[in-house]
Design a protein around this motif. Sequence first.
Motif, short mmCIF file in Angstrom:
data_model
loop_
_atom_site.label_atom_id
_atom_site.label_comp_id
_atom_site.label_asym_id
_atom_site.label_seq_id
_atom_site.Cartn_x
_atom_site.Cartn_y
_atom_site.Cartn_z
N MET A 1 91.68 59.91 20.58
CA MET A 1 91.69 58.99 19.44
C MET A 1 90.78 57.78 19.66
O MET A 1 90.59 56.98 18.74
N THR B 1 88.29 65.42 21.57
CA THR B 1 88.84 65.96 20.32
C THR B 1 87.96 65.70 19.11
O THR B 1 87.79 66.57 18.26
N ARG B 2 87.42 64.51 19.01
CA ARG B 2 86.63 64.13 17.84
C ARG B 2 85.16 63.87 18.20
O ARG B 2 84.47 63.13 17.52
N GLY B 3 84.72 64.49 19.31
CA GLY B 3 83.30 64.48 19.67
C GLY B 3 82.80 63.23 20.38
O GLY B 3 81.63 63.13 20.72
N MET B 4 83.70 62.26 20.59
CA MET B 4 83.25 60.94 21.07
C MET B 4 83.37 60.75 22.57
O MET B 4 83.14 59.62 23.06
N LEU C 1 81.65 61.46 25.32
CA LEU C 1 80.52 60.88 26.08
C LEU C 1 80.14 59.50 25.56
O LEU C 1 79.77 58.62 26.34
N ALA C 2 80.24 59.30 24.26
CA ALA C 2 79.98 57.95 23.71
C ALA C 2 80.99 56.95 24.28
O ALA C 2 80.63 55.82 24.64
N ILE D 1 80.11 56.09 27.92
CA ILE D 1 79.05 55.07 27.99
C ILE D 1 79.65 53.69 27.73
O ILE D 1 79.34 52.72 28.44
N ALA D 2 80.50 53.60 26.72
CA ALA D 2 81.10 52.31 26.38
C ALA D 2 81.90 51.76 27.55
O ALA D 2 81.83 50.57 27.88
N TYR E 1 87.55 55.31 20.19
CA TYR E 1 86.18 55.19 19.70
C TYR E 1 85.48 54.08 20.50
O TYR E 1 86.13 53.24 21.12
N PRO E 2 84.14 54.10 20.50
CA PRO E 2 83.41 53.30 21.50
C PRO E 2 83.73 51.80 21.52
O PRO E 2 83.94 51.24 22.61
N THR E 3 83.75 51.13 20.37
CA THR E 3 84.00 49.68 20.43
C THR E 3 85.42 49.39 20.92
O THR E 3 85.66 48.39 21.60
N GLN E 4 86.35 50.29 20.60
CA GLN E 4 87.73 50.13 21.08
C GLN E 4 87.80 50.32 22.60
O GLN E 4 88.48 49.56 23.29
#
Lengths: 321, 321
Positions: A183, A212-215, A217-218, A221-222, A185-188
């Motif tokens: 669940m 799960t939602r493709g994020m 590796l993003a 990095i974050a 996401y990068p900024t979180q």
Amino acid sequence: MNTGTPSIEINEVGPRDGLQIEKAFVPTEEKIALVDALSDCGFSRIEVTSFTSPKAIPALADAQEVMRRIRRPPDVIYTALVPNIRGLERAIEVGTQEMNLVMSSSETHNRANLRMTRDQSLAELTSILHAAQGTSTPCNVSLSTVFGCPFDGDVLVDDVLRLAHQLAEAGAAGITLCDTTGMAYPTQVAALCETVLRELPGLPITIHLHNTRGMALANAIAAWQTGVTRFDAAVGGLGGCPYAPGASGNVNTEELVHMFECMGVKTGVSLQPLLNIVRGLPQLVQREFSTPLLAAGHRLATHQPPAWLAEKFGPADGVHA
Amino acid sequence: MNTGTPSIEINEVGPRDGLQIEKAFVPTEEKIALVDALSDCGFSRIEVTSFTSPKAIPALADAQEVMRRIRRPPDVIYTALVPNIRGLERAIEVGTQEMNLVMSSSETHNRANLRMTRDQSLAELTSILHAAQGTSTPCNVSLSTVFGCPFDGDVLVDDVLRLAHQLAEAGAAGITLCDTTGMAYPTQVAALCETVLRELPGLPITIHLHNTRGMALANAIAAWQTGVTRFDAAVGGLGGCPYAPGASGNVNTEELVHMFECMGVKTGVSLQPLLNIVRGLPQLVQREFSTPLLAAGHRLATHQPPAWLAEKFGPADGVHA
């Protein structure tokens, strides 16, 4: 772009977090062979198995035998999940070098996954941490659902911080921030990692991501950009969560290694032996699954141009100009 | 973390870059229905088709009929790929609002993909750009393989800059930096985007990513952090490259939208109608493929806890505390 540290450490969790939900029982000999092959790849840590009740997780009922019989090259730390004092004792008996305890930061996921309230889990983990202190075995704690709970939705940062503080005070050697069902996401990820690193200075922080939602590796990095240096990952992207329909596996180890090595960030892990392991995974777990990096190869694994090119344009002199 | 602009624009390229390599011919009526459904999602641009020779790309032989018959809500720009003056004329006849020209930044990929040397392509594109100037139709140029070529390996930044400068001088209305086969990695994306934005100030730059090695969303974040605001994407992650075995599709539109919207970055695109389109894609292209975001849903699409929870712990009061 902002960069993190020039090297990271990877904790390969596939043998535990991956195999625990596979339907086909992986024979003990094959589990040992998997861990032994992973031992030659260069991981900092390998989470080998789980000392839970065989009734709760039959897939890992052979925990003691696996941990006893794996090869132990000196530069790898072999860890295991332990849910209670009995698990701790069984894990220590067979030479587990580091323990991974687990509880959720959200109430409903903790109840569903561990059949305890968070308060009960915190008491249980505290008793394990105290027991382990006498044995000088470090215990990391994985805090599940810190980026969101599949039942309760977003989780309060204050809940995460409160639990992390309480566990650190009780003796946790490190905290893993787990995106249990993908669940985050990068900024979180960046915001929570920054907060935890600031509020718990000196405590080793690991990030545990799912794709799960493709994020995945993003998000990696974050986290890296904030200074996090420890990453959980599962070879082939094995894993999942029984409580979140559609939740796919852990961040794929070979993709994580490939990305960071492309960026010049040392992981210690060699891609080629890892891809050889990936090749055998569908056979190991007795189901098909997609292994995109194995299919595509390293980004610089270039191909021969079509044969007609030379006929049309003449010899290849200057083609690479 | 460093953030980019508070809103981005998405150019949906699935109908062209996705369908062009599908084996099953998608009937004209279904192509029109796909574009019409996409028109209701909120995209800035939709790349509808390609005015290439039907012999070269039989899958898009119905380009003129599709472009003529789609609905045209006023806030969407309908674009198409045109390879030559004849294609430009055919595209203009049916009201294409913006052209997308294409050439590779690497020599061998240009020869394999377009059957011309880069010099020949540059001359061809220059003649199209000059012809288009008389019609006031903007022409964007997609520069392929800027992050690596499946034949030649890494591509010189100087080659990319030289081509971008020459095309801008010839009248290109914008440049798309294409990771044609998914070789880009985040620090590389950031570095090239920064360089191009600095060296060609004022020229709209789009980034075109593929997910071959799992890095598409990580690369999207890296581009966004440098100030890039335009993203190509294909619904369902359709697409690929015939010259790079294992090369998977474009960055998945629904995952790109979901990620940026989670971060509070406005895309203009509504996720739910987009997911309804994704649901129909396997039927449309007559093959199975994985649609993970459709399976998992939005990160906050929470689930009912297991029924036994209430029995064990009593009513759910306080569970969400």
